[in-house]
Design a protein around this motif. Sequence first.
Motif, mmCIF file in Angstrom:
data_model
loop_
_atom_site.group_PDB
_atom_site.id
_atom_site.type_symbol
_atom_site.label_atom_id
_atom_site.label_comp_id
_atom_site.label_asym_id
_atom_site.label_seq_id
_atom_site.Cartn_x
_atom_site.Cartn_y
_atom_site.Cartn_z
ATOM 1 N N LEU A 83 -7.328 8.505 -18.360
ATOM 2 C CA LEU A 83 -6.657 9.032 -17.173
ATOM 3 C C LEU A 83 -5.432 8.197 -16.811
ATOM 4 C CD1 LEU A 83 -9.804 9.901 -15.056
ATOM 5 C CD2 LEU A 83 -8.136 11.543 -15.942
ATOM 6 N N ALA A 87 -2.776 10.785 -17.226
ATOM 7 C CA ALA A 87 -2.762 11.490 -15.941
ATOM 8 C C ALA A 87 -2.867 10.496 -14.788
ATOM 9 C CB ALA A 87 -3.911 12.499 -15.885
ATOM 10 N N ALA A 90 -3.400 11.748 -11.349
ATOM 11 C CA ALA A 90 -4.486 12.725 -11.231
ATOM 12 C C ALA A 90 -5.236 12.576 -9.922
ATOM 13 C CB ALA A 90 -5.459 12.560 -12.406
ATOM 14 N N ARG A 91 -5.803 13.681 -9.482
ATOM 15 C CA ARG A 91 -6.749 13.701 -8.367
ATOM 16 C C ARG A 91 -8.073 14.188 -8.957
ATOM 17 N NH1 ARG A 91 -2.240 16.230 -6.808
ATOM 18 N NH2 ARG A 91 -3.257 18.273 -6.741
ATOM 19 N N VAL A 92 -9.014 13.273 -9.098
ATOM 20 C CA VAL A 92 -10.187 13.514 -9.939
ATOM 21 C C VAL A 92 -11.443 13.791 -9.120
ATOM 22 C CG1 VAL A 92 -11.623 12.593 -11.802
ATOM 23 C CG2 VAL A 92 -9.196 11.989 -11.681
ATOM 24 N N ILE A 109 -7.156 5.262 -9.869
ATOM 25 C CA ILE A 109 -7.032 6.710 -9.989
ATOM 26 C C ILE A 109 -7.641 7.341 -8.736
ATOM 27 C CG2 ILE A 109 -7.688 8.741 -11.338
ATOM 28 C CD1 ILE A 109 -5.797 6.892 -12.849
ATOM 29 N N THR A 119 -7.105 17.918 -9.682
ATOM 30 C CA THR A 119 -6.330 18.263 -10.875
ATOM 31 C C THR A 119 -7.170 18.078 -12.140
ATOM 32 O OG1 THR A 119 -5.474 16.000 -11.094
ATOM 33 C CG2 THR A 119 -4.170 17.571 -9.797
ATOM 34 N N HIS A 120 -8.239 17.279 -12.028
ATOM 35 C CA HIS A 120 -9.133 17.004 -13.149
ATOM 36 C C HIS A 120 -10.566 16.936 -12.637
ATOM 37 C CE1 HIS A 120 -5.236 15.582 -14.600
ATOM 38 N NE2 HIS A 120 -5.709 15.602 -15.834
ATOM 39 N N ALA A 145 -8.065 22.916 -12.752
ATOM 40 C CA ALA A 145 -8.335 21.501 -13.043
ATOM 41 C C ALA A 145 -8.801 21.352 -14.488
ATOM 42 C CB ALA A 145 -9.405 20.962 -12.083
#
Length: 262
Positions: A83, A87, A90-92, A109, A119-120, A145
């Motif tokens: 990540l 990414a 990213a917003r996980v 993250i 987003t993931h 996502a």
Amino acid sequence: MLDTDRYEAYFFDLDGTIFLGNELLPGVEKTLATLREKQKKIMFLTNTTVQTRTACQTRLQKLGLAAGREEIMTAAYAAGLYLQEYAEQARVLIVGEPALEEEIASFHIKQVQDAEEATHVLVGMDRGFTYEKLQQAAYAVRKGALLIVANPDPVCPVPGGAIPDTWALARAIETAGGASVWAMTGKPSRYYAEQVFQQLQVQPERCVMVGDRLETDILLGKNSGMKTALVMTGVTTSRELESTEIQPDYILPTMEAMVQVE
């Protein structure tokens, strides 16, 4: 017999290779000591997402094995590296246990609870998996996502049988979310192998992967150009070995057979 002088680095799986439960397997301590005396590079590779690298280090130390945290790679930590590299913004949404959340947090993250923001979706083993978690993860995936899976393990062996592991949960999310897994970061992925080669600064042909699982440990080695050694102290049976195309370079009844130990 495996000629340990020919190789520069040795990668070891943990459960079923180094230990079972709270006990070291036969010959492990002396074998590792011999390799360290020969100044070989050593790293422990595990697909766990329910223990941090620090927790793995502590467990090894309690069993009498000295290991630096930098000598340990977990599927959770590999997911964080992935990540961070691909990414970083990213917003996980995480489906997993506190250890996975802790490792991802160490990379700064962003983690979210709202599927609308994700987003993931990152999936690890989750013994608290619920219908609500499935619903949220599937909704995030349907909204676009990307689905990242920490490892491909369908089940986790436990005393008396096995319990569902990461891949079982990922398949449920795939089915409900209508989208396929975007990436898998644990063994036997090429990404996982690249990270350990980079960390130890070694070439694949100078390395040996030692483990008890054909579909993760041995396949990791074969897919990335390492020599492979299967130890028969874990999950793989002789019958399974005879019926698969995944064949190791060396077969060891126990770790005692790996080097000459007085």
